[in-house]
Scaffold this motif. Structure first.
Motif, PDB file in Angstrom:
ATOM      1  N   LEU A 102       0.551  -1.296   0.012  1.00  0.00           N
ATOM      2  CA  LEU A 102       0.012   0.273   0.474  1.00  0.00           C
ATOM      3  C   LEU A 102       0.826   1.475   0.109  1.00  0.00           C
ATOM      4  CD1 LEU A 102      -2.269  -1.140   2.408  1.00  0.00           C
ATOM      5  CD2 LEU A 102      -3.060  -1.537   0.171  1.00  0.00           C
ATOM      6  N   PRO A 103       0.368   2.409  -0.664  1.00  0.00           N
ATOM      7  CA  PRO A 103       1.417   3.928  -0.176  1.00  0.00           C
ATOM      8  C   PRO A 103       1.403   3.686   1.337  1.00  0.00           C
ATOM      9  CG  PRO A 103      -1.129   3.959  -1.113  1.00  0.00           C
ATOM     10  CD  PRO A 103      -0.462   2.493  -1.283  1.00  0.00           C
ATOM     11  N   ASP A 104       2.887   4.703   1.508  1.00  0.00           N
ATOM     12  CA  ASP A 104       2.989   5.398   2.566  1.00  0.00           C
ATOM     13  C   ASP A 104       2.799   6.036   2.837  1.00  0.00           C
ATOM     14  OD1 ASP A 104       4.651   6.463   4.613  1.00  0.00           O
ATOM     15  OD2 ASP A 104       5.864   4.832   4.501  1.00  0.00           O
ATOM     16  N   PRO A 105       1.125   6.375   4.051  1.00  0.00           N
ATOM     17  CA  PRO A 105       0.490   7.099   4.146  1.00  0.00           C
ATOM     18  C   PRO A 105       1.193   8.750   4.281  1.00  0.00           C
ATOM     19  CG  PRO A 105       0.960   5.379   6.134  1.00  0.00           C
ATOM     20  CD  PRO A 105       1.348   5.282   4.830  1.00  0.00           C
ATOM     21  N   GLU A 106       2.340   8.894   4.446  1.00  0.00           N
ATOM     22  CA  GLU A 106       3.771   9.819   5.243  1.00  0.00           C
ATOM     23  C   GLU A 106       4.203  10.395   4.231  1.00  0.00           C
ATOM     24  OE1 GLU A 106       7.006  10.904   8.636  1.00  0.00           O
ATOM     25  OE2 GLU A 106       6.249   8.569   7.995  1.00  0.00           O
ATOM     26  N   ARG A 107       5.104   9.405   2.889  1.00  0.00           N
ATOM     27  CA  ARG A 107       5.558   9.559   2.047  1.00  0.00           C
ATOM     28  C   ARG A 107       5.470   9.624   0.793  1.00  0.00           C
ATOM     29  NH1 ARG A 107       8.477   6.098   5.538  1.00  0.00           N
ATOM     30  NH2 ARG A 107      10.094   7.122   6.754  1.00  0.00           N
ATOM     31  N   ALA A 108       3.847   9.033   0.595  1.00  0.00           N
ATOM     32  CA  ALA A 108       3.258   8.966  -0.643  1.00  0.00           C
ATOM     33  C   ALA A 108       2.659  10.161  -1.330  1.00  0.00           C
ATOM     34  CB  ALA A 108       2.817   8.111  -1.162  1.00  0.00           C
ATOM     35  N   THR A 109       2.210  11.008  -2.161  1.00  0.00           N
ATOM     36  CA  THR A 109       2.281  11.981  -2.873  1.00  0.00           C
ATOM     37  C   THR A 109       0.945  11.593  -2.716  1.00  0.00           C
ATOM     38  OG1 THR A 109       2.155  12.357  -4.635  1.00  0.00           O
ATOM     39  CG2 THR A 109       4.373  13.171  -3.780  1.00  0.00           C
ATOM     40  N   PRO A 110      -0.352  12.781  -2.423  1.00  0.00           N
ATOM     41  CA  PRO A 110      -1.478  12.910  -3.103  1.00  0.00           C
ATOM     42  C   PRO A 110      -1.945  12.079  -4.271  1.00  0.00           C
ATOM     43  CG  PRO A 110      -1.009  14.697  -1.601  1.00  0.00           C
ATOM     44  CD  PRO A 110      -0.638  13.744  -2.170  1.00  0.00           C
ATOM     45  N   GLY A 111      -1.319  12.471  -5.021  1.00  0.00           N
ATOM     46  CA  GLY A 111      -1.433  12.430  -6.623  1.00  0.00           C
ATOM     47  C   GLY A 111      -1.334  10.853  -6.779  1.00  0.00           C
ATOM     48  N   GLU A 112       0.035   9.962  -6.154  1.00  0.00           N
ATOM     49  CA  GLU A 112       0.097   9.002  -5.969  1.00  0.00           C
ATOM     50  C   GLU A 112      -1.192   8.415  -5.207  1.00  0.00           C
ATOM     51  OE1 GLU A 112       5.371   9.285  -5.712  1.00  0.00           O
ATOM     52  OE2 GLU A 112       4.473   8.986  -4.324  1.00  0.00           O
ATOM     53  N   VAL A 113      -1.325   8.218  -4.501  1.00  0.00           N
ATOM     54  CA  VAL A 113      -2.672   7.855  -3.387  1.00  0.00           C
ATOM     55  C   VAL A 113      -3.686   8.141  -4.518  1.00  0.00           C
ATOM     56  CG1 VAL A 113      -4.457   8.242  -1.653  1.00  0.00           C
ATOM     57  CG2 VAL A 113      -1.684   8.663  -1.660  1.00  0.00           C
ATOM     58  N   ALA A 114      -4.201   8.701  -5.166  1.00  0.00           N
ATOM     59  CA  ALA A 114      -5.058   8.710  -6.384  1.00  0.00           C
ATOM     60  C   ALA A 114      -4.691   8.101  -7.782  1.00  0.00           C
ATOM     61  CB  ALA A 114      -5.439  10.352  -6.648  1.00  0.00           C
ATOM     62  N   GLN A 115      -3.574   7.270  -7.516  1.00  0.00           N
ATOM     63  CA  GLN A 115      -3.258   6.520  -8.706  1.00  0.00           C
ATOM     64  C   GLN A 115      -3.508   5.163  -8.019  1.00  0.00           C
ATOM     65  OE1 GLN A 115       0.786   6.984 -10.305  1.00  0.00           O
ATOM     66  NE2 GLN A 115       0.610   5.854 -12.338  1.00  0.00           N
ATOM     67  N   PHE A 116      -3.451   4.909  -7.189  1.00  0.00           N
ATOM     68  CA  PHE A 116      -2.930   3.541  -6.812  1.00  0.00           C
ATOM     69  C   PHE A 116      -4.737   3.708  -6.260  1.00  0.00           C
ATOM     70  CE2 PHE A 116      -4.038   0.890  -2.984  1.00  0.00           C
ATOM     71  CZ  PHE A 116      -3.675   0.151  -2.705  1.00  0.00           C
ATOM     72  N   PHE A 117      -5.882   4.072  -5.871  1.00  0.00           N
ATOM     73  CA  PHE A 117      -6.797   3.715  -5.270  1.00  0.00           C
ATOM     74  C   PHE A 117      -7.691   3.353  -6.728  1.00  0.00           C
ATOM     75  CE2 PHE A 117      -6.653   4.658  -1.024  1.00  0.00           C
ATOM     76  CZ  PHE A 117      -7.437   4.073  -0.450  1.00  0.00           C
ATOM     77  N   ALA A 118      -7.538   4.497  -8.313  1.00  0.00           N
ATOM     78  CA  ALA A 118      -8.128   4.410  -9.459  1.00  0.00           C
ATOM     79  C   ALA A 118      -7.046   3.317  -9.997  1.00  0.00           C
ATOM     80  CB  ALA A 118      -7.108   5.299  -9.656  1.00  0.00           C
ATOM     81  N   GLY A 119      -6.485   1.970  -9.527  1.00  0.00           N
ATOM     82  CA  GLY A 119      -5.977   1.059  -9.846  1.00  0.00           C
ATOM     83  C   GLY A 119      -6.904   0.028  -9.343  1.00  0.00           C
ATOM     84  N   LEU A 120      -7.873  -0.278  -8.393  1.00  0.00           N
ATOM     85  CA  LEU A 120      -8.401  -1.010  -7.200  1.00  0.00           C
ATOM     86  C   LEU A 120      -9.547  -1.521  -7.702  1.00  0.00           C
ATOM     87  CD1 LEU A 120      -7.162   0.346  -3.597  1.00  0.00           C
ATOM     88  CD2 LEU A 120      -6.282  -1.023  -5.167  1.00  0.00           C
ATOM     89  N   SER A 121     -10.209  -2.019  -7.470  1.00  0.00           N
ATOM     90  CA  SER A 121     -11.772  -2.956  -7.580  1.00  0.00           C
ATOM     91  C   SER A 121     -12.392  -2.117  -6.718  1.00  0.00           C
ATOM     92  CB  SER A 121     -11.717  -3.973  -8.400  1.00  0.00           C
ATOM     93  OG  SER A 121     -11.335  -4.507  -6.746  1.00  0.00           O
ATOM     94  N   ALA A 122     -13.415  -2.060  -6.925  1.00  0.00           N
ATOM     95  CA  ALA A 122     -15.104  -0.974  -5.746  1.00  0.00           C
ATOM     96  C   ALA A 122     -14.454  -2.062  -5.030  1.00  0.00           C
ATOM     97  CB  ALA A 122     -16.216  -1.327  -6.440  1.00  0.00           C
ATOM     98  N   ALA A 123     -14.135  -3.641  -5.344  1.00  0.00           N
ATOM     99  CA  ALA A 123     -14.547  -4.604  -4.370  1.00  0.00           C
ATOM    100  C   ALA A 123     -13.143  -3.982  -2.854  1.00  0.00           C
ATOM    101  CB  ALA A 123     -14.340  -6.058  -4.989  1.00  0.00           C
ATOM    102  N   GLU A 124     -12.011  -4.194  -3.689  1.00  0.00           N
ATOM    103  CA  GLU A 124     -10.665  -4.478  -3.247  1.00  0.00           C
ATOM    104  C   GLU A 124     -10.156  -2.612  -1.956  1.00  0.00           C
ATOM    105  OE1 GLU A 124      -7.675  -6.319  -5.903  1.00  0.00           O
ATOM    106  OE2 GLU A 124      -7.894  -4.000  -6.628  1.00  0.00           O
ATOM    107  N   GLN A 125     -10.808  -1.653  -2.515  1.00  0.00           N
ATOM    108  CA  GLN A 125     -11.269  -0.788  -2.503  1.00  0.00           C
ATOM    109  C   GLN A 125     -12.250  -0.621  -0.792  1.00  0.00           C
ATOM    110  OE1 GLN A 125     -13.182   2.684  -4.511  1.00  0.00           O
ATOM    111  NE2 GLN A 125     -10.996   2.360  -5.884  1.00  0.00           N
ATOM    112  N   ARG A 126     -13.546  -1.149  -0.520  1.00  0.00           N
ATOM    113  CA  ARG A 126     -14.472  -1.344   0.274  1.00  0.00           C
ATOM    114  C   ARG A 126     -13.173  -2.289   1.518  1.00  0.00           C
ATOM    115  NH1 ARG A 126     -17.952  -2.488  -3.730  1.00  0.00           N
ATOM    116  NH2 ARG A 126     -17.298  -5.018  -3.479  1.00  0.00           N
ATOM    117  N   ARG A 127     -13.054  -3.309   0.737  1.00  0.00           N
ATOM    118  CA  ARG A 127     -12.048  -4.131   1.843  1.00  0.00           C
ATOM    119  C   ARG A 127     -10.972  -2.855   2.891  1.00  0.00           C
ATOM    120  NH1 ARG A 127     -12.194  -8.077  -1.488  1.00  0.00           N
ATOM    121  NH2 ARG A 127     -10.275  -7.920  -2.885  1.00  0.00           N
TER     122      ARG A 127
END
Length: 424
Positions: A53-78
């Motif tokens: 998972l993206p490091d919550p301290e070091r990952a930029t907001p853009g990197e976080v957004a890109q990570f979640f965009a690559g997940l399925s809805a079920a993965e996001q819910r988990r």
């Protein structure tokens, strides 16, 4: 003698620099809350989905957004179910997931200070229970809004006081709710108490230590909004919150920077903020902040009054506001102007009243004397050019030499200049 005078100034600043809406009380030193959200250790240890998972301290907001965009809805819910405290505070994560995550975190929170925040239907965009607590709440539909605003409050604000009813339009929730209700459909406003604010008046309020930590958090928060596909916001900064905004200004991607009841922004003028945003300033005649010395010495104080014409900000009319907490009061000229800014109709030559691109320098009514002094700020002009324009023509210089005090231009929501009166 000069050293003695400076010592007196420093003493005055330590004793009397800005508080928030709570008034003149002694202040207690606060420890700024920094670092990643609670639950980050468990988040970092979670290796699902594959790759970590993206490091919550070091990952930029853009990197976080890109990570979640690559997940399925079920993965996001988990992830929301497993790590609500992280997802709810992770700048760049989709706001719908953050709403759900914070609802879960608040439902599991047994601190009575936060009970009201768990009420159904509230859109809590951030919630951190550590220390005095931090929180952000959305008013309006943030996902569909064409214009977004963020309210940054001053001292004596935290998650525990977030829902206080005293001075409703002067507290963060009241400011944001009132602004969004007046601005109407197509707008959304975030009440952001996402930093450790000073308590009362004391060294914390007189220095920039907490403001600097807050500036870092505000920068990341606004980056998270745009990374999630939302419009660049306008930021409204009250009291000590304007110090936060001043220190963050050069990093904030915002359309407008509006300060009200400000003790200073730790900059000498608009150019010193190093921002491309339109800068606005408001101070009503009854605000006690006017008694705070606008100087900086030995780390104390926050510098030039942003409503001083030499600062170069656009002046917001505030003659109908009352006190330090009255700028968002319904029916006031300051709120009307804030609403125009929140709607995107408060800037000269850009989305001005009358249609896109219309000139906001509307004709001044015949019974209003024509302004003679420096405009609050001119599009495309540096403060140096603005000051230079104020030095001519020769007749104006002559009047100044005769002791005539200048009148300030203020920007009404209709876009026309009106004369407010002598500079204080």
């Amino acid at each position: 003698m000069r050293r003695y005078a400076r010592a007196l100034v420093a003493f005055a600043l330590a004793a009397g620099t800005v508080a928030g809406t709570a008034g003149w009380v002694s202040g207690d030193a606060q420890q700024a809350l920094t670092g990643p959200p609670p639950g980050s250790a468990q988040w970092r240890a979670d290796r699902t989905p594959g790759g970590g998972l993206p490091d919550p301290e070091r990952a930029t907001p853009g990197e976080v957004a890109q990570f979640f965009a690559g997940l399925s809805a079920a993965e996001q819910r988990r992830l929301v179910a497993r790590h609500p405290s992280v997802v709810g505070n992770l700048d760049g994560a989709p706001l719908e997931l953050r709403y759900r995550a914070n609802a879960l975190a608040l439902a599991a929170e047994d601190d009575p200070r936060y009970r009201s925040l768990a009420a159904p239907g509230r859109r809590i965009l951030a919630f951190d229970p550590r220390g005095r607590g931090q929180v952000a709440e959305v008013f309006g539909d943030l996902r569909t809004a064409h214009r977004v605003s963020v309210v940054v409050p001053g001292s004596d604000n935290d998650a525990g006081t977030f829902d206080r009813k005293v001075a409703d339009h002067g507290a963060p929730v009241g400011m944001a709710r009132t602004l969004q209700a007046e601005a109407g459909p197509g707008t959304a406003v975030v009440a952001w108490v996402g930093y450790t604010t000073p308590v009362g008046v004391g060294i914390d309020a007189a220095t920039g230590r907490l403001a600097q930590a807050g500036a870092d958090r505000l920068t990341r928060f606004t980056e998270g909004l745009t990374a999630d596909g939302l419009p660049e916001p306008a930021v409204f900064c009250h009291s000590y919150g304007s110090v936060v905004c001043g220190l963050a200004a050069h990093r904030l991607a915002v359309t407008d920077l509006v300060v009200l009841g400000s003790p200073g922004m730790r900059a000498d003028d608009v150019a010193g903020l190093r921002t491309n945003a339109r800068v606005w300033a408001a101070k009503d005649p009854t605000d006690w902040i006017d008694n705070v010395p606008n100087v900086r010495f030995a780390g104390l104080g926050h510098g030039t009054d942003p409503t001083d014409p030499a600062f170069g900000a656009r002046r917001v009319p505030a003659g109908e506001a009352r006190g330090h907490a009255g700028y968002f009061a319904p029916g006031t000229d300051s709120l009307r102007t804030f609403v125009a800014i929140a709607r995107g109709t408060g800037a000269r030559g850009t989305d001005a009243p009358g249609g896109p691109g219309a000139e906001a320098d509307a004709p001044v009514p015949a019974d209003v004397p024509a302004p003679t002094d420096l405009p609050a700020s001119a599009d495309g002009q540096t403060p140096e050019r603005v000051r230079a324009s104020a030095e001519g023509p020769a007749s104006e210089r002559a009047r100044a030499s005769e002791g005539v005090r200048a009148s300030e231009d203020v920007w009404a929501p209709e876009g026309g200049r009106v004369r407010e009166g002598a500079v204080r």
